[in-house]
Design a protein around this motif. Structure first.
Motif, mmCIF file in Angstrom:
data_model
loop_
_atom_site.group_PDB
_atom_site.id
_atom_site.type_symbol
_atom_site.label_atom_id
_atom_site.label_comp_id
_atom_site.label_asym_id
_atom_site.label_seq_id
_atom_site.Cartn_x
_atom_site.Cartn_y
_atom_site.Cartn_z
ATOM 1 N N ALA A 1 12.820 -10.943 -54.486
ATOM 2 C CA ALA A 1 13.134 -10.740 -56.704
ATOM 3 C C ALA A 1 13.784 -12.195 -56.362
ATOM 4 C CB ALA A 1 13.324 -9.923 -56.893
ATOM 5 N N GLU A 2 14.689 -12.188 -54.826
ATOM 6 C CA GLU A 2 16.124 -13.512 -55.491
ATOM 7 C C GLU A 2 15.119 -14.372 -54.854
ATOM 8 O OE1 GLU A 2 18.406 -13.752 -57.327
ATOM 9 O OE2 GLU A 2 18.314 -11.270 -57.987
ATOM 10 N N CYS A 3 14.526 -14.700 -54.473
ATOM 11 C CA CYS A 3 13.530 -15.469 -53.046
ATOM 12 C C CYS A 3 12.119 -16.619 -54.491
ATOM 13 C CB CYS A 3 13.315 -15.881 -52.833
ATOM 14 S SG CYS A 3 14.940 -15.366 -50.963
ATOM 15 N N SER A 4 11.879 -15.783 -55.703
ATOM 16 C CA SER A 4 10.809 -16.169 -56.252
ATOM 17 C C SER A 4 10.981 -16.693 -57.369
ATOM 18 C CB SER A 4 9.665 -14.969 -55.759
ATOM 19 O OG SER A 4 10.134 -13.824 -56.540
ATOM 20 N N ARG A 5 9.604 -17.466 -58.246
ATOM 21 C CA ARG A 5 9.995 -17.824 -59.530
ATOM 22 C C ARG A 5 8.470 -17.271 -60.180
ATOM 23 N NH1 ARG A 5 12.343 -22.587 -57.950
ATOM 24 N NH2 ARG A 5 10.372 -23.585 -57.487
ATOM 25 N N SER A 6 8.345 -17.039 -62.128
ATOM 26 C CA SER A 6 7.158 -16.464 -62.007
ATOM 27 C C SER A 6 6.941 -17.532 -63.282
ATOM 28 C CB SER A 6 6.200 -15.150 -61.800
ATOM 29 O OG SER A 6 4.919 -15.069 -62.258
ATOM 30 N N ARG A 7 6.209 -17.958 -63.488
ATOM 31 C CA ARG A 7 5.583 -18.254 -64.859
ATOM 32 C C ARG A 7 4.247 -18.485 -64.983
ATOM 33 N NH1 ARG A 7 9.805 -17.581 -67.530
ATOM 34 N NH2 ARG A 7 11.355 -18.810 -67.672
ATOM 35 N N GLY A 8 3.805 -17.835 -66.570
ATOM 36 C CA GLY A 8 1.929 -17.620 -66.102
ATOM 37 C C GLY A 8 1.407 -16.884 -65.522
ATOM 38 N N ARG A 9 0.248 -17.657 -64.543
ATOM 39 C CA ARG A 9 -0.401 -17.084 -63.785
ATOM 40 C C ARG A 9 -0.864 -17.993 -62.406
ATOM 41 N NH1 ARG A 9 -6.762 -17.928 -65.925
ATOM 42 N NH2 ARG A 9 -6.992 -16.130 -67.782
ATOM 43 N N CYS A 10 0.867 -18.632 -62.574
ATOM 44 C CA CYS A 10 1.795 -19.298 -61.864
ATOM 45 C C CYS A 10 2.754 -18.692 -60.525
ATOM 46 C CB CYS A 10 1.726 -20.420 -61.560
ATOM 47 S SG CYS A 10 0.255 -21.928 -62.183
ATOM 48 N N ALA A 11 3.344 -18.256 -59.259
ATOM 49 C CA ALA A 11 4.366 -17.867 -58.413
ATOM 50 C C ALA A 11 5.304 -18.492 -58.450
ATOM 51 C CB ALA A 11 3.784 -16.129 -57.948
#
Length: 185
Positions: free
Chosen positions: A35-45
Motif C-alpha cells: 500500500a505504501e508503494c502505490s497510488r491510485s486515482r479514478g481508474r488509474c493506479a
C-alpha cells in the motif's frame, strides 16, 4: 529478456465494469503490504518499488481500467519514473535535432560548393541516438526482475476479476499474451 520494447504493456480482460473493478482493486491494494508503494486515482493506479530497492533504472507499473470492445480491460504499462522518462525524451529530441539539422546543413553546404562541416552534427547525432537506445536497453535488462516483481503484485489483486477469454471474444493467443510476463517477447 528476449525482446526490447519501449514501455512494455499488457492487457487483461476483467469481469466487472471499470468503476467496480477499480474500486475493488484499490481496496485490495490498500489492504496489501504494498500500500505504501502505490497510488491510485479514478481508474488509474501506479505501483512502484520501495525507496530502498529503487535504482535509477527501476521501473514503475501504471495500470488503467477501461471499457473495451468486449468488456472491461486492465491495461498495464511499465516505464521509467517520470523524471527519467522526461530526461530521456529530452535527450532523444536534442540528439535527433542535432542529427537532422547537421544533415540538412551539411547537404546545403555540399550543394553550395562549401566545405560541408554541418555533416559533423549528423555524424555525432546518429551514434548518439544509438547510444541512448543502448542505455535504454541496458536499463530495461537490469530492471527485468523488478518488472516481474511489479507484475506479481497485480495477480493477487485480480483474484476472481479475470474474465474468461471465451466470453470476451478475445482469441486464445491474445489472452495468453496478456498474461505473459514482462520481457518475454
Amino acid at each position: 529478456m528476449t525482446s526490447l520494447r519501449i514501455r512494455p504493456t499488457f492487457t487483461i480482460p476483467l469481469s466487472l465494469d471499470p468503476d467496480e473493478a477499480m474500486a475493488l482493486i484499490r481496496t485490495r491494494l490498500q489492504g496489501s503490504r504494498y500500500a505504501e508503494c502505490s497510488r491510485s486515482r479514478g481508474r488509474c493506479a501506479d505501483l512502484y518499488l520501495d525507496q530502498k530497492a529503487r535504482k535509477l533504472w527501476s521501473p514503475y507499473l501504471s495500470i488503467q481500467v477501461e471499457e473495451g470492445e468486449n468488456g472491461t480491460i486492465l491495461r498495464g504499462r511499465y516505464g521509467p519514473h517520470p523524471e527519467v522518462w522526461t530526461l530521456f525524451m529530452f535527450l532523444y529530441a536534442a540528439v535527433g535535432f542535432l542529427a537532422v539539422m547537421g544533415l540538412m546543413l551539411g547537404f546545403v553546404q555540399w550543394q553550395s560548393g562549401m566545405a560541408p562541416w554541418g555533416f559533423r552534427g549528423f555524424y555525432l547525432g546518429v551514434p548518439g541516438l544509438a547510444l541512448l537506445y543502448w542505455i535504454s536497453a541496458t536499463g530495461q535488462h537490469l530492471s527485468s526482475h523488478q518488472m516481474q516483481e511489479l507484475r506479481d503484485r497485480i495477480d493477487p489483486l485480480l483474484v476472481d476479476l479475470r474474465q474468461d477469454p471465451a466470453e470476451t471474444g478475445v482469441r486464445r493467443e491474445e489472452a495468453i499474451e496478456s498474461r505473459d510476463r514482462p520481457g518475454q517477447g
